[in-house]
Scaffold this motif. Sequence first.
Motif, PDB file in Angstrom:
ATOM      1  N   SER A  95       1.234  -2.437   5.516  1.00 50.74           N
ATOM      2  CA  SER A  95       0.255  -3.385   4.968  1.00 50.74           C
ATOM      3  C   SER A  95       0.649  -3.802   3.556  1.00 50.74           C
ATOM      4  O   SER A  95       1.112  -3.000   2.746  1.00 50.74           O
ATOM      5  CB  SER A  95      -1.147  -2.779   4.979  1.00 50.74           C
ATOM      6  OG  SER A  95      -1.192  -1.584   4.239  1.00 50.74           O
ATOM      7  N   HIS A 146      -0.190  -7.127   0.403  1.00 53.88           N
ATOM      8  CA  HIS A 146      -1.147  -8.132  -0.042  1.00 53.88           C
ATOM      9  C   HIS A 146      -0.526  -8.952  -1.168  1.00 53.88           C
ATOM     10  O   HIS A 146      -0.081  -8.390  -2.168  1.00 53.88           O
ATOM     11  CB  HIS A 146      -2.431  -7.473  -0.557  1.00 53.88           C
ATOM     12  CG  HIS A 146      -2.849  -6.281   0.240  1.00 53.88           C
ATOM     13  ND1 HIS A 146      -3.579  -6.381   1.401  1.00 53.88           N
ATOM     14  CD2 HIS A 146      -2.591  -4.961   0.056  1.00 53.88           C
ATOM     15  CE1 HIS A 146      -3.772  -5.162   1.896  1.00 53.88           C
ATOM     16  NE2 HIS A 146      -3.176  -4.295   1.105  1.00 53.88           N
ATOM     17  N   ASP A 195       0.814  -1.221   0.000  1.00 56.18           N
ATOM     18  CA  ASP A 195       0.000   0.000   0.000  1.00 56.18           C
ATOM     19  C   ASP A 195       0.847   1.270   0.000  1.00 56.18           C
ATOM     20  O   ASP A 195       0.564   2.215  -0.744  1.00 56.18           O
ATOM     21  CB  ASP A 195      -0.941   0.006   1.215  1.00 56.18           C
ATOM     22  CG  ASP A 195      -2.035  -1.044   1.093  1.00 56.18           C
ATOM     23  OD1 ASP A 195      -2.288  -1.524  -0.039  1.00 56.18           O
ATOM     24  OD2 ASP A 195      -2.631  -1.402   2.129  1.00 56.18           O
ATOM     25  N   HIS A 221      -3.900 -11.132   2.718  1.00 55.05           N
ATOM     26  CA  HIS A 221      -3.594  -9.856   3.370  1.00 55.05           C
ATOM     27  C   HIS A 221      -2.607 -10.062   4.525  1.00 55.05           C
ATOM     28  O   HIS A 221      -2.732 -11.024   5.287  1.00 55.05           O
ATOM     29  CB  HIS A 221      -4.875  -9.212   3.905  1.00 55.05           C
ATOM     30  CG  HIS A 221      -5.900  -8.934   2.851  1.00 55.05           C
ATOM     31  ND1 HIS A 221      -5.759  -7.908   1.942  1.00 55.05           N
ATOM     32  CD2 HIS A 221      -7.054  -9.570   2.547  1.00 55.05           C
ATOM     33  CE1 HIS A 221      -6.810  -7.915   1.131  1.00 55.05           C
ATOM     34  NE2 HIS A 221      -7.604  -8.908   1.469  1.00 55.05           N
TER      35      HIS A 221
END
Length: 200
Positions: free
Chosen positions: A115, A117, A76, A141
């Motif tokens: 974060s 993924h 992110d 995630h």
Amino acid sequence: MRQTIVLASNNQGKIKELTRILADLNVEILPMNHFNIPSPEETACTFVENALLKVRHVAQLTGLPALADDSGLSVDALNGAPGVYSARYAGENASDQENYQKLLHDMSNHPDNRSAHFHCLLAFVRDPQDPTPIICDGVWHGRLLAEPQGSNGFGYDPVFWCPELKTSSANLSPEQKNQVSHRAKALAEFKARYQQLYGQ
């Protein structure tokens, strides 16, 4: 009759994971290097386009049904990078360690937004012109670690924190990883749709 499916990959880690997860399907999975096929250039900017590019290329050259996996890590804080460039984030022919060390370096200015993924996009075609490919998407995630942990897996596994099992992906056994990973989720969807299509 047992169907042969060509896997549009020469990545040994992916080949092992896919073969293990699909073991209960009545199929024979052969990697593309079994046919001495050159890898296509992955010129698209999305996982789905790259997967379709690879799977149609392999089906065209072998005349067999083909399965492609295009996957990578999206962070992110880096606007989704490394994304489709995950395997070559530190340059063409970069090692897994070079890629994740570059990622950790690039994340040094983002201590609070870790974060990340994993994405896996699977595409399956019965032939090169198949107008209705099976397309499956799996997402895992998690968060990026500051330092690598563990020695299992491949790719970015040492720097990816698995929240479900509270450890790095590289500390998981293959059996544990195949229960929670992005690839496991995409393959579970593929198995269900393949069985519907072929009645297995």
